[in-house]
Design an enzyme around this catalytic site. Structure first.
Site, PDB file in Angstrom:
ATOM      1  N   HIS A   1       0.833  -1.207   0.000  1.00 37.18           N
ATOM      2  CA  HIS A   1       0.000   0.000   0.000  1.00 37.18           C
ATOM      3  C   HIS A   1       0.866   1.254   0.000  1.00 37.18           C
ATOM      4  O   HIS A   1       0.603   2.197  -0.765  1.00 37.18           O
ATOM      5  CB  HIS A   1      -0.915   0.001   1.218  1.00 37.18           C
ATOM      6  CG  HIS A   1      -1.697   1.268   1.396  1.00 37.18           C
ATOM      7  ND1 HIS A   1      -2.910   1.486   0.789  1.00 37.18           N
ATOM      8  CD2 HIS A   1      -1.416   2.394   2.102  1.00 37.18           C
ATOM      9  CE1 HIS A   1      -3.348   2.693   1.112  1.00 37.18           C
ATOM     10  NE2 HIS A   1      -2.467   3.257   1.909  1.00 37.18           N
ATOM     11  N   GLU A   2       1.897   1.267   0.839  1.00 39.11           N
ATOM     12  CA  GLU A   2       2.784   2.430   0.881  1.00 39.11           C
ATOM     13  C   GLU A   2       3.552   2.574  -0.429  1.00 39.11           C
ATOM     14  O   GLU A   2       3.821   3.698  -0.876  1.00 39.11           O
ATOM     15  CB  GLU A   2       3.743   2.326   2.063  1.00 39.11           C
ATOM     16  CG  GLU A   2       3.063   2.241   3.424  1.00 39.11           C
ATOM     17  CD  GLU A   2       2.022   3.328   3.641  1.00 39.11           C
ATOM     18  OE1 GLU A   2       2.178   4.441   3.091  1.00 39.11           O
ATOM     19  OE2 GLU A   2       1.041   3.066   4.361  1.00 39.11           O
TER      20      GLU A   2
ATOM     21  N   HIS B   1       1.566   4.511  -2.868  1.00 37.39           N
ATOM     22  CA  HIS B   1       1.729   5.968  -2.773  1.00 37.39           C
ATOM     23  C   HIS B   1       2.989   6.432  -3.506  1.00 37.39           C
ATOM     24  O   HIS B   1       2.992   7.491  -4.145  1.00 37.39           O
ATOM     25  CB  HIS B   1       1.800   6.392  -1.308  1.00 37.39           C
ATOM     26  CG  HIS B   1       0.499   6.310  -0.590  1.00 37.39           C
ATOM     27  ND1 HIS B   1      -0.665   6.856  -1.084  1.00 37.39           N
ATOM     28  CD2 HIS B   1       0.160   5.735   0.605  1.00 37.39           C
ATOM     29  CE1 HIS B   1      -1.656   6.634  -0.235  1.00 37.39           C
ATOM     30  NE2 HIS B   1      -1.179   5.954   0.787  1.00 37.39           N
TER      31      HIS B   1
END
Length: 241
Positions: free
Chosen positions: A109-110, A113
């Site tokens: 998920h990071e 980004h």
């Protein structure tokens, strides 16, 4: 909340908007409990590849041609975040060194980004641009409202400015939603296509990230309820004063 509210017929101690605060608290507690329980459940499920969160993050970044982002550990529990200023994917200890399905999902998920940043994803750019204003709004809104009431009553211009500043914080929460959901969608797709997770592991990661996304929904809902409360308490008071 304020004794002066009794001037408008609600009684000195009764605040009819307190229910909005309670609703916000309940939503936030439910969302936090959901993400904690889901993460804990899948943190006990080891991935078939045995990759750690850090290893998965590096592989995902490299697969997208991103080599200028550093993956590093940070203190705390579920303190994972991507910092576009330093180009770092920061993973908590429970994610960085863990080979669980939950850890790999959070790490991915990071990375989502970081990929957004690399592609100049518009909602992320917008969120980054309004961070200073949102921080200012969250820090100064209530002090201005309280000072305005003390020196000028409910109709003070400072109260209106305080509400306006608080709305900037609400805007930040709303802009955050598409950014977070998009990062999760990217994460699940990449984990599957890169063969880092497969089958039921992907489904487990999706559940972890969906639960995490609920915390952002809860934050946005709580901020909106608080803004509504401010408008009900103080909106239009200038005309009545």
């Amino acid at each position: 909340m304020f004794g002066g509210y009794g001037m408008y017929g609600y009684g000195m101690l009764f605040d009819p908007t307190i229910g909005l605060v309670l609703i916000g608290v309940i939503i936030s507690l439910w969302a936090q409990g959901r993400v904690t329980s889901t993460f804990n459940r899948y943190s006990r499920v080891r991935s078939m590849t045995g990759m750690t969160g850090a290893e998965a993050a590096k592989r995902l970044l490299n697969s997208q041609g991103i080599y200028d982002v550093t993956v590093r550990p940070v203190a705390g529990n579920l303190t994972d975040h991507y910092d576009p200023r330093t180009k770092t994917v920061n993973l908590s200890q429970s994610v960085f060194n863990s080979s669980s399905v939950a850890a790999i999902g959070v790490a991915a998920h990071e990375c989502g980004h970081a990929i957004q940043d690399n592609e100049s994803y518009v909602p992320l750019r917008l969120r980054t641009a309004i961070v200073p204003a949102a921080n200012l709004g969250s820090q100064l809104s209530w002090p201005l409202i309280l000072i305005g009431i003390l020196i000028g009553g409910f109709g003070s211009p400072l109260v209106e400015i305080g509400i306006l500043l608080f709305s900037l914080a609400v805007l930040f929460q709303l802009v955050t939603l598409p950014v977070e959901y998009n990062a999760s969608a990217r994460a699940v797709k990449l984990l599957d296509s890169q063969g880092i997770l497969g089958g039921q592991e992907v489904d487990g990661t999706r559940k972890v990230l969906n639960a995490a996304a609920l915390t952002y929904v809860a934050a946005a809902a709580t901020s909106i309820l608080q803004l509504l409360r401010l408008v009900i308490l103080f909106g239009g008071r200038h005309d009545r004063d």
